[in-house]
Scaffold this motif. Structure first.
Motif, PDB file in Angstrom:
ATOM      1  N   TRP A 165       0.814  -1.221   0.000  1.00 55.10           N
ATOM      2  CA  TRP A 165       0.000   0.000   0.000  1.00 55.10           C
ATOM      3  C   TRP A 165       0.845   1.268   0.000  1.00 55.10           C
ATOM      4  CZ3 TRP A 165       0.560   3.525   3.957  1.00 55.10           C
ATOM      5  CH2 TRP A 165       1.199   3.071   5.125  1.00 55.10           C
ATOM      6  N   TYR A 166       1.977   1.273   0.677  1.00 61.64           N
ATOM      7  CA  TYR A 166       2.786   2.488   0.808  1.00 61.64           C
ATOM      8  C   TYR A 166       3.419   2.882  -0.526  1.00 61.64           C
ATOM      9  CZ  TYR A 166       6.067   5.836   2.819  1.00 61.64           C
ATOM     10  OH  TYR A 166       6.764   6.987   3.114  1.00 61.64           O
ATOM     11  N   TYR A 167       3.682   1.891  -1.391  1.00 64.42           N
ATOM     12  CA  TYR A 167       4.402   2.155  -2.640  1.00 64.42           C
ATOM     13  C   TYR A 167       3.498   2.143  -3.862  1.00 64.42           C
ATOM     14  CZ  TYR A 167       8.439   1.324   0.310  1.00 64.42           C
ATOM     15  OH  TYR A 167       9.372   1.400   1.312  1.00 64.42           O
ATOM     16  N   LEU A 168       2.202   2.060  -3.637  1.00 66.53           N
ATOM     17  CA  LEU A 168       1.274   1.951  -4.757  1.00 66.53           C
ATOM     18  C   LEU A 168       1.353   3.161  -5.686  1.00 66.53           C
ATOM     19  CD1 LEU A 168      -1.042   0.587  -6.251  1.00 66.53           C
ATOM     20  CD2 LEU A 168      -2.620   1.652  -4.621  1.00 66.53           C
ATOM     21  N   ASP A 169       1.263   4.371  -5.125  1.00 64.78           N
ATOM     22  CA  ASP A 169       1.305   5.580  -5.963  1.00 64.78           C
ATOM     23  C   ASP A 169       2.602   5.653  -6.750  1.00 64.78           C
ATOM     24  OD1 ASP A 169      -1.186   6.297  -5.094  1.00 64.78           O
ATOM     25  OD2 ASP A 169      -0.489   7.778  -3.636  1.00 64.78           O
ATOM     26  N   GLU A 170       3.705   5.283  -6.092  1.00 64.95           N
ATOM     27  CA  GLU A 170       5.007   5.322  -6.761  1.00 64.95           C
ATOM     28  C   GLU A 170       5.031   4.368  -7.957  1.00 64.95           C
ATOM     29  OE1 GLU A 170       9.645   4.314  -5.637  1.00 64.95           O
ATOM     30  OE2 GLU A 170       8.257   4.865  -4.034  1.00 64.95           O
ATOM     31  N   MET A 171       4.476   3.178  -7.776  1.00 63.72           N
ATOM     32  CA  MET A 171       4.455   2.211  -8.870  1.00 63.72           C
ATOM     33  C   MET A 171       3.600   2.712 -10.028  1.00 63.72           C
ATOM     34  SD  MET A 171       3.244  -1.809  -8.937  1.00 63.72           S
ATOM     35  CE  MET A 171       1.484  -1.422  -9.022  1.00 63.72           C
ATOM     36  N   LEU A 172       2.446   3.287  -9.712  1.00 55.34           N
ATOM     37  CA  LEU A 172       1.540   3.755 -10.761  1.00 55.34           C
ATOM     38  C   LEU A 172       2.097   4.972 -11.482  1.00 55.34           C
ATOM     39  CD1 LEU A 172      -1.911   3.268  -8.974  1.00 55.34           C
ATOM     40  CD2 LEU A 172      -0.743   1.750 -10.601  1.00 55.34           C
ATOM     41  N   LYS A 173       2.899   5.778 -10.791  1.00 52.85           N
ATOM     42  CA  LYS A 173       3.553   6.900 -11.464  1.00 52.85           C
ATOM     43  C   LYS A 173       4.645   6.405 -12.399  1.00 52.85           C
ATOM     44  CE  LYS A 173       2.699  10.380  -7.877  1.00 52.85           C
ATOM     45  NZ  LYS A 173       3.307  11.178  -6.782  1.00 52.85           N
ATOM     46  N   ARG A 174       5.309   5.321 -12.019  1.00 45.56           N
ATOM     47  CA  ARG A 174       6.373   4.764 -12.865  1.00 45.56           C
ATOM     48  C   ARG A 174       5.801   4.248 -14.180  1.00 45.56           C
ATOM     49  NH1 ARG A 174      11.414   2.875 -12.144  1.00 45.56           N
ATOM     50  NH2 ARG A 174      11.350   3.087  -9.877  1.00 45.56           N
ATOM     51  N   ASP A 175       4.659   3.602 -14.109  1.00 39.99           N
ATOM     52  CA  ASP A 175       4.038   3.050 -15.312  1.00 39.99           C
ATOM     53  C   ASP A 175       2.540   3.316 -15.232  1.00 39.99           C
ATOM     54  OD1 ASP A 175       2.985   1.603 -17.406  1.00 39.99           O
ATOM     55  OD2 ASP A 175       4.250  -0.161 -17.078  1.00 39.99           O
ATOM     56  N   GLN A 176       2.087   4.324 -15.940  1.00 37.80           N
ATOM     57  CA  GLN A 176       0.694   4.743 -15.861  1.00 37.80           C
ATOM     58  C   GLN A 176      -0.242   3.813 -16.627  1.00 37.80           C
ATOM     59  OE1 GLN A 176       0.326   8.948 -16.777  1.00 37.80           O
ATOM     60  NE2 GLN A 176       2.082   9.476 -15.499  1.00 37.80           N
ATOM     61  N   THR A 177       0.316   2.811 -17.300  1.00 41.22           N
ATOM     62  CA  THR A 177      -0.542   1.852 -17.998  1.00 41.22           C
ATOM     63  C   THR A 177      -0.988   0.716 -17.077  1.00 41.22           C
ATOM     64  OG1 THR A 177       1.217   0.332 -18.756  1.00 41.22           O
ATOM     65  CG2 THR A 177       0.806   2.305 -20.093  1.00 41.22           C
ATOM     66  N   ILE A 178      -0.406   0.626 -15.876  1.00 40.57           N
ATOM     67  CA  ILE A 178      -0.766  -0.453 -14.950  1.00 40.57           C
ATOM     68  C   ILE A 178      -2.201  -0.270 -14.474  1.00 40.57           C
ATOM     69  CG2 ILE A 178      -0.286  -1.475 -12.683  1.00 40.57           C
ATOM     70  CD1 ILE A 178       2.655  -0.725 -13.115  1.00 40.57           C
ATOM     71  N   ASP A 179      -2.936  -1.347 -14.452  1.00 44.75           N
ATOM     72  CA  ASP A 179      -4.331  -1.341 -13.987  1.00 44.75           C
ATOM     73  C   ASP A 179      -4.344  -1.887 -12.548  1.00 44.75           C
ATOM     74  OD1 ASP A 179      -7.056  -1.450 -13.639  1.00 44.75           O
ATOM     75  OD2 ASP A 179      -7.374  -3.123 -15.034  1.00 44.75           O
ATOM     76  N   TYR A 180      -4.414  -0.984 -11.565  1.00 44.08           N
ATOM     77  CA  TYR A 180      -4.381  -1.398 -10.160  1.00 44.08           C
ATOM     78  C   TYR A 180      -5.672  -2.118  -9.779  1.00 44.08           C
ATOM     79  CZ  TYR A 180      -4.970  -1.014  -5.114  1.00 44.08           C
ATOM     80  OH  TYR A 180      -5.234  -1.287  -3.792  1.00 44.08           O
ATOM     81  N   VAL A 181      -5.522  -3.253  -9.101  1.00 42.84           N
ATOM     82  CA  VAL A 181      -6.670  -4.042  -8.641  1.00 42.84           C
ATOM     83  C   VAL A 181      -6.721  -3.957  -7.119  1.00 42.84           C
ATOM     84  CG1 VAL A 181      -7.760  -6.312  -8.587  1.00 42.84           C
ATOM     85  CG2 VAL A 181      -6.440  -5.609 -10.602  1.00 42.84           C
ATOM     86  N   ALA A 182      -7.770  -3.344  -6.601  1.00 40.57           N
ATOM     87  CA  ALA A 182      -7.931  -3.220  -5.152  1.00 40.57           C
ATOM     88  C   ALA A 182      -8.582  -4.476  -4.579  1.00 40.57           C
ATOM     89  CB  ALA A 182      -8.786  -1.995  -4.821  1.00 40.57           C
ATOM     90  N   ASN A 183      -8.455  -4.642  -3.276  1.00 48.60           N
ATOM     91  CA  ASN A 183      -9.111  -5.729  -2.538  1.00 48.60           C
ATOM     92  C   ASN A 183      -8.703  -7.127  -3.009  1.00 48.60           C
ATOM     93  OD1 ASN A 183     -10.549  -3.957  -0.843  1.00 48.60           O
ATOM     94  ND2 ASN A 183     -12.086  -3.658  -2.436  1.00 48.60           N
ATOM     95  N   ARG A 184      -7.473  -7.230  -3.471  1.00 49.36           N
ATOM     96  CA  ARG A 184      -6.905  -8.524  -3.820  1.00 49.36           C
ATOM     97  C   ARG A 184      -5.480  -8.565  -3.270  1.00 49.36           C
ATOM     98  NH1 ARG A 184     -11.411  -9.277  -4.480  1.00 49.36           N
ATOM     99  NH2 ARG A 184     -12.519 -10.239  -6.230  1.00 49.36           N
ATOM    100  N   ARG A 185      -5.165  -9.637  -2.556  1.00 49.92           N
ATOM    101  CA  ARG A 185      -3.819  -9.803  -2.012  1.00 49.92           C
ATOM    102  C   ARG A 185      -2.856 -10.325  -3.073  1.00 49.92           C
ATOM    103  NH1 ARG A 185      -2.664 -12.859   3.750  1.00 49.92           N
ATOM    104  NH2 ARG A 185      -1.087 -11.394   4.507  1.00 49.92           N
ATOM    105  N   LEU A 186      -3.394 -11.001  -4.073  1.00 44.93           N
ATOM    106  CA  LEU A 186      -2.617 -11.542  -5.179  1.00 44.93           C
ATOM    107  C   LEU A 186      -3.327 -11.195  -6.474  1.00 44.93           C
ATOM    108  CD1 LEU A 186      -2.398 -15.240  -3.837  1.00 44.93           C
ATOM    109  CD2 LEU A 186      -0.975 -13.310  -3.097  1.00 44.93           C
TER     110      LEU A 186
END
Length: 383
Positions: free
Chosen positions: A181-202
């Motif tokens: 959770w702490y690095y989510l924004d950083e990851m999405l800024k690195r690659d804006q094409t990533i489709d983040y999936v909430a409420n899933r551990r895997l």
């Protein structure tokens, strides 16, 4: 005298900045509690298992990559410990370069090989590559090696913030994913094409699987074992670990930066005169998964750090062949500065017992800071 002036001068600077800090803290949300993790449809779980089934070897080859100067403790050790106790694959712990892997926030390990040696022995590549969180996401050797392994058909698994390393290699482009959770924004800024999936551990998508925080390595490895060897084998290993459930359900909203978290971290950091170093005794044949949880948790309180010790400087081999290098040798630790690895206990139970011990020593607020960093939802509710 000069040291005293330096210390208190630093405190003064902190206090002068408190006005701005207070405004920031007040802007943070209050603690979240009682959030329910939504169920995972059976079809989705089946699709993940299908995506993780081995396609190259009858007995899969798993490579766990580590950066020598800082790789997350639990991300690196727990996958090896769980997969080796299952005995359903050959598991190799790798380092980007020669020498030991210094883990963060605690422990030092002798890898089995370098990535160069692995490539020489296995030019066709691994079946699976496990990527822990690392001190940097863009190490050139790691990035090039991950791309090469993916091209050779390896399934890539990013544990915790290891997803950022996978993203840096360009392997999450246009894919569904998650991370700590702490690095989510950083990851999405690195690659804006990533489709983040909430409420899933895997989350799995086209040969790449990512997980939420540190403790997600447990359900991830059990899911991988189920994909390799079936449900019965996964259940047997889960029982050995002390886990009743290991599906992908997750309440993402329960893990975020909150006012109590920030205030506890600040208070613990300001108590610089009250830091504690705890000794963890290394014993041959000890459970490496339990050791990783104990050392990791005690080193995330902002009040303490776990240091390993042994009778000799040689590495100590764990139950499943992880070679841990002691930080100290021949040290007689004071009784009140020793922490238990709860020998004989099941790893998931050891984690819970360690968190209880931290609460006794530092209070529930500090325990909550640790569980938030580990992104640990706590023990499964009793049925």
């Amino acid at each position: 005298m000069s040291k005293s002036i330096f210390v208190w001068g630093g405190v003064a600077l902190i206090l002068l900045s408190m006005a701005g800090f207070a405004g920031w803290v007040l802007s943070l949300p209050a603690a979240t509690a009682g959030m329910e993790a939504p169920p995972v449809p059976r079809e989705e779980a089946n699709a993940m298992l299908a995506s993780l089934r081995p396609t190259k070897r009858e007995r899969p080859l798993v490579a766990i990559i580590g950066l020598n100067d800082a790789t997350e403790t639990t991300d690196y050790i727990v996958p090896a410990g769980i997969l080796r106790r299952a005995d359903v694959a050959d598991v190799t712990m790798l380092a980007a370069a020669s020498g030991p892997v210094q883990l963060f926030p605690a422990l030092q390990v002798e890898p089995d090989a370098t990535i160069a040696a692995f490539d020489a022995a296995h030019p066709e590549g691994a079946d699976y590559v496990i990527v822990p969180a690392m001190s940097r996401d863009d190490d050139p050797a790691v990035i090039a090696w991950l791309r090469d392994q993916a091209q050779k058909g390896a399934k890539i698994i990013g544990i915790c913030a290891g997803a950022k390393v996978v993203a840096a290699a360009g392997l999450l482009n246009g894919k569904r994913a998650t991370t700590h959770w702490y690095y989510l924004d950083e990851m999405l800024k690195r690659d804006q094409t990533i489709d983040y999936v909430a409420n899933r551990r895997l989350v799995s998508d086209e040969g790449v699987t990512t997980t939420t925080g540190v403790t997600a390595s447990m359900p991830m490895m059990l899911t991988l074992i189920e994909a390799m060897a079936g449900r019965a084998k996964a259940e047997a290993v889960a029982h050995d670990l002390g886990l009743e459930r290991w599906d992908s359900r997750h309440a993402s909203g329960a893990f975020r930066l909150t006012r109590p978290f920030a205030m506890t971290v600040l208070a613990n950091r300001l108590a610089f005169w009250n830091r504690e170093e705890f000794g963890v005794s290394l014993e041959p044949g000890m459970d490496e998964v339990s050791l990783a949880f104990v050392a990791d948790a005690w080193s995330r309180t902002y009040r303490s750090h776990a240091t390993t010790h042994a009778a000799a400087p040689d590495s100590v081999e764990s139950r499943n062949g992880v070679r841990i290098i002691p930080d100290r040798t021949g040290t007689n630790w004071p009784e009140d500065r020793r922490v238990s690895t709860f020998s004989g206990g099941k790893p998931a139970e050891v984690l819970d017992q360690t968190l209880e011990a931290i609460a006794v020593r530092y209070g529930e607020a500090t325990t909550n800071v640790v569980t938030m960093q580990l992104e640990y939802p706590g023990p499964a509710p009793e049925k």
